[in-house]
Design an enzyme around this catalytic site. Structure first.
Site, mmCIF file in Angstrom:
data_model
loop_
_atom_site.group_PDB
_atom_site.id
_atom_site.type_symbol
_atom_site.label_atom_id
_atom_site.label_comp_id
_atom_site.label_asym_id
_atom_site.label_seq_id
_atom_site.Cartn_x
_atom_site.Cartn_y
_atom_site.Cartn_z
ATOM 1 N N CYS A 1 -8.189 -5.612 -9.912
ATOM 2 C CA CYS A 1 -7.745 -4.598 -10.866
ATOM 3 C C CYS A 1 -7.361 -3.367 -10.048
ATOM 4 O O CYS A 1 -8.212 -2.668 -9.508
ATOM 5 C CB CYS A 1 -8.895 -4.308 -11.820
ATOM 6 S SG CYS A 1 -8.489 -3.158 -13.109
ATOM 7 N N ARG B 1 -10.219 -11.276 -10.285
ATOM 8 C CA ARG B 1 -9.302 -10.321 -10.905
ATOM 9 C C ARG B 1 -9.310 -9.039 -10.086
ATOM 10 O O ARG B 1 -10.267 -8.283 -10.114
ATOM 11 C CB ARG B 1 -9.729 -10.031 -12.344
ATOM 12 C CG ARG B 1 -8.955 -8.898 -13.010
ATOM 13 C CD ARG B 1 -9.252 -8.811 -14.505
ATOM 14 N NE ARG B 1 -10.649 -8.529 -14.789
ATOM 15 C CZ ARG B 1 -11.157 -7.306 -15.026
ATOM 16 N NH1 ARG B 1 -10.381 -6.244 -15.006
ATOM 17 N NH2 ARG B 1 -12.451 -7.151 -15.297
ATOM 18 N N HIS C 1 -10.697 -2.299 -7.925
ATOM 19 C CA HIS C 1 -11.919 -3.109 -7.858
ATOM 20 C C HIS C 1 -11.570 -4.576 -8.067
ATOM 21 O O HIS C 1 -10.527 -4.896 -8.625
ATOM 22 C CB HIS C 1 -12.924 -2.655 -8.918
ATOM 23 C CG HIS C 1 -13.474 -1.279 -8.652
ATOM 24 N ND1 HIS C 1 -12.836 -0.143 -9.079
ATOM 25 C CD2 HIS C 1 -14.577 -0.873 -7.977
ATOM 26 C CE1 HIS C 1 -13.526 0.915 -8.680
ATOM 27 N NE2 HIS C 1 -14.588 0.508 -8.013
ATOM 28 N N CYS D 1 -5.503 1.274 6.278
ATOM 29 C CA CYS D 1 -5.576 2.737 6.228
ATOM 30 C C CYS D 1 -6.756 3.250 5.409
ATOM 31 O O CYS D 1 -6.958 4.457 5.317
ATOM 32 C CB CYS D 1 -4.280 3.317 5.682
ATOM 33 S SG CYS D 1 -4.071 3.071 3.914
ATOM 34 N N ASP E 1 -13.934 -12.388 -13.078
ATOM 35 C CA ASP E 1 -13.545 -12.954 -14.380
ATOM 36 C C ASP E 1 -12.043 -13.220 -14.454
ATOM 37 O O ASP E 1 -11.442 -13.155 -15.514
ATOM 38 C CB ASP E 1 -13.987 -12.031 -15.517
ATOM 39 C CG ASP E 1 -13.385 -10.631 -15.373
ATOM 40 O OD1 ASP E 1 -12.566 -10.413 -14.458
ATOM 41 O OD2 ASP E 1 -13.739 -9.763 -16.186
ATOM 42 N N HIS F 1 -8.209 3.628 -1.151
ATOM 43 C CA HIS F 1 -8.844 3.006 -2.314
ATOM 44 C C HIS F 1 -7.750 2.390 -3.173
ATOM 45 O O HIS F 1 -6.758 3.054 -3.500
ATOM 46 C CB HIS F 1 -9.608 4.064 -3.121
ATOM 47 C CG HIS F 1 -10.090 3.561 -4.447
ATOM 48 N ND1 HIS F 1 -11.229 2.812 -4.574
ATOM 49 C CD2 HIS F 1 -9.576 3.689 -5.691
ATOM 50 C CE1 HIS F 1 -11.400 2.504 -5.862
ATOM 51 N NE2 HIS F 1 -10.412 3.024 -6.559
ATOM 52 N N CYS G 1 0.340 3.206 3.550
ATOM 53 C CA CYS G 1 0.736 2.722 4.881
ATOM 54 C C CYS G 1 1.793 1.625 4.834
ATOM 55 O O CYS G 1 2.277 1.188 5.883
ATOM 56 C CB CYS G 1 -0.486 2.229 5.653
ATOM 57 S SG CYS G 1 -1.144 0.655 5.046
ATOM 58 N N CYS H 1 -5.832 -5.034 -19.490
ATOM 59 C CA CYS H 1 -6.702 -3.880 -19.217
ATOM 60 C C CYS H 1 -5.916 -2.604 -18.940
ATOM 61 O O CYS H 1 -6.489 -1.526 -18.870
ATOM 62 C CB CYS H 1 -7.626 -4.187 -18.042
ATOM 63 S SG CYS H 1 -6.745 -4.530 -16.511
ATOM 64 N N CYS I 1 -7.503 -0.820 1.264
ATOM 65 C CA CYS I 1 -6.539 -1.307 2.246
ATOM 66 C C CYS I 1 -7.214 -1.348 3.611
ATOM 67 O O CYS I 1 -7.752 -0.341 4.056
ATOM 68 C CB CYS I 1 -5.320 -0.390 2.265
ATOM 69 S SG CYS I 1 -4.168 -0.793 3.601
ATOM 70 N N CYS J 1 0.848 -1.189 0.000
ATOM 71 C CA CYS J 1 0.000 0.000 0.000
ATOM 72 C C CYS J 1 0.887 1.243 0.000
ATOM 73 O O CYS J 1 1.776 1.368 0.849
ATOM 74 C CB CYS J 1 -0.895 -0.018 1.233
ATOM 75 S SG CYS J 1 -1.895 1.471 1.405
HETATM 76 ZN ZN LIG Z 1 -2.857 1.120 3.430
#
Ligand SMILES: [Zn+2]
Length: 134
Positions: free
Chosen positions: A121, A119, A107, A101, A111, A104, A52, A67, A98, A49
């Site tokens: 992503c 997956r 997603h 912390c 699939d 974001h 953090c 992708c 995460c 991450c």
């Molecule tokens: Zn984090």
């Protein structure tokens, strides 16, 4: 609000992160495909991450989903990941954050390849990479 182990103010996050990292991790922005640092990286190591430092994904589970974002079929530890329903942009998706912390990350979709069929992503901007040297 979830009870995260790592808590910082908006100002602290803003000064710690670069603008792209900040928008992605703290405001759920999505980096443009094929622009991030890690989408086509194949080196051996651990992805952490960016906020953090928690280890989130291992290169052993990374695959090319075509992708333009780094994709993994499983996290290092399910306990390090938080899933949340996301109804933004007229879609129903499962957001991945995460657990330590609240950053974001991206997603998760159903699939992906064997063995999990999942997956993850993930935005490069949400990750730091530690190369494994032997
Ligand atoms: Zn984090």
């Amino acid at each position: 609000m979830s009870d995260y182990k790592v808590k910082k103010t908006d100002e602290e996050w803003r000064s710690q992160l670069d603008p792209t990292q900040y928008q992605v991790t703290r405001h759920a922005a999505t980096e443009r495909p094929f622009t991030g640092k890690y989408w086509n990286q194949t080196a051996d190591g651990v992805y952490r991450c960016v906020c953090c430092g928690e280890p989130l994904f291992d290169s052993d589970t990374k695959f090319d989903a075509g992708c333009g974002w780094p994709s993994y079929f499983q996290p290092i530890d399910e306990g390090a990941i938080e899933r949340e329903m996301d109804h933004s942009h007229g879609m129903v998706r499962v957001e991945v954050k995460c657990r330590h912390c609240g950053a974001h990350l991206g997603h998760v979709f159903d699939d992906g390849p064997a063995p999990t069929g999942q997956r993850y992503c993930i935005n490069s901007a949400a990750l730091d990479f530690d190369e494994r040297k032997d």
